[in-house]
Design a protein around this motif. Structure first.
Motif, mmCIF file in Angstrom:
data_model
loop_
_atom_site.group_PDB
_atom_site.id
_atom_site.type_symbol
_atom_site.label_atom_id
_atom_site.label_comp_id
_atom_site.label_asym_id
_atom_site.label_seq_id
_atom_site.Cartn_x
_atom_site.Cartn_y
_atom_site.Cartn_z
ATOM 1 N N ASN A 1 5.712 2.594 15.840
ATOM 2 C CA ASN A 1 5.545 1.380 15.049
ATOM 3 C C ASN A 1 6.895 0.813 14.611
ATOM 4 O O ASN A 1 7.129 -0.400 14.693
ATOM 5 C CB ASN A 1 4.671 1.676 13.825
ATOM 6 N N MET B 1 0.817 -1.189 0.000
ATOM 7 C CA MET B 1 0.000 0.000 0.000
ATOM 8 C C MET B 1 0.867 1.263 0.000
ATOM 9 O O MET B 1 0.545 2.220 -0.691
ATOM 10 C CB MET B 1 -0.926 -0.003 1.224
ATOM 11 N N MET B 2 1.954 1.252 0.777
ATOM 12 C CA MET B 2 2.818 2.428 0.822
ATOM 13 C C MET B 2 3.502 2.658 -0.519
ATOM 14 O O MET B 2 3.641 3.806 -0.960
ATOM 15 C CB MET B 2 3.852 2.288 1.933
ATOM 16 N N THR C 1 0.833 -0.657 12.880
ATOM 17 C CA THR C 1 1.079 -0.533 11.445
ATOM 18 C C THR C 1 -0.135 0.082 10.755
ATOM 19 O O THR C 1 -0.005 0.996 9.927
ATOM 20 C CB THR C 1 1.417 -1.898 10.822
ATOM 21 N N VAL C 2 -1.320 -0.396 11.094
ATOM 22 C CA VAL C 2 -2.551 0.150 10.518
ATOM 23 C C VAL C 2 -2.721 1.603 10.946
ATOM 24 O O VAL C 2 -3.021 2.481 10.126
ATOM 25 C CB VAL C 2 -3.772 -0.699 10.930
ATOM 26 N N SER D 1 4.118 6.404 13.748
ATOM 27 C CA SER D 1 4.983 5.652 12.835
ATOM 28 C C SER D 1 6.346 5.391 13.470
ATOM 29 O O SER D 1 6.958 4.342 13.230
ATOM 30 C CB SER D 1 5.137 6.372 11.499
ATOM 31 N N TYR E 1 -0.801 8.785 8.129
ATOM 32 C CA TYR E 1 -0.288 9.452 6.932
ATOM 33 C C TYR E 1 -1.424 9.864 6.004
ATOM 34 O O TYR E 1 -1.333 10.871 5.315
ATOM 35 C CB TYR E 1 0.704 8.561 6.185
ATOM 36 N N ILE E 2 -2.487 9.104 5.989
ATOM 37 C CA ILE E 2 -3.624 9.439 5.130
ATOM 38 C C ILE E 2 -4.369 10.654 5.657
ATOM 39 O O ILE E 2 -4.729 11.555 4.901
ATOM 40 C CB ILE E 2 -4.581 8.230 4.997
ATOM 41 N N SER F 1 -0.431 3.699 11.841
ATOM 42 C CA SER F 1 0.594 4.499 11.186
ATOM 43 C C SER F 1 0.182 4.848 9.756
ATOM 44 O O SER F 1 0.306 6.006 9.329
ATOM 45 C CB SER F 1 1.927 3.731 11.170
ATOM 46 N N GLY F 2 -0.311 3.873 9.027
ATOM 47 C CA GLY F 2 -0.787 4.136 7.668
ATOM 48 C C GLY F 2 -1.917 5.143 7.646
ATOM 49 O O GLY F 2 -1.937 6.064 6.819
#
Length: 94
Positions: free
Chosen positions: A42, A1-2, A74-75, A39, A81-82, A77-78
């Motif tokens: 993480n 995804m990243m 991890t989720v 992040s 960023y969004i 952190s993603g």
């Protein structure tokens, strides 16, 4: 995804003309990414988890107990960023 997000953001932020050569020219900086606090947490948990897994054949590290915590951060952190307005900034197009 990243990786997919990086490809899309690079394309969106690249000023015209959008050519493959300019797309791959990493001296042309178009985006600034600042790490979020979650992040960083993480990354630390991932390193602890991997270190524990590597040592687990020798000693009982209990690394398996970190699996769900690492997955959750991890989720998060993603998502940070969004949804964060300060994490990813497109540099002014020229």
């Amino acid at each position: 995804m990243m990786l997919l997000a990086g490809i899309v953001i690079r394309y969106i932020s690249l000023p015209a003309p959008k050519t493959f050569r300019r797309y791959c020219d990493f001296s042309l900086v178009t985006v600034e990414v600042r790490p979020t606090t979650i992040s960083k947490i993480n990354t630390a948990l991932q390193m602890a988890y991997l270190g524990g897994l590597m040592l687990s054949p020798l000693i009982d590290t209990g690394a398996g107990r970190l699996e769900y915590l690492v997955a959750a951060t991890t989720v998060l952190s993603g998502l940070s960023y969004i949804f964060s307005k300060n994490a990813v900034r497109i540099i002014a197009r020229k």
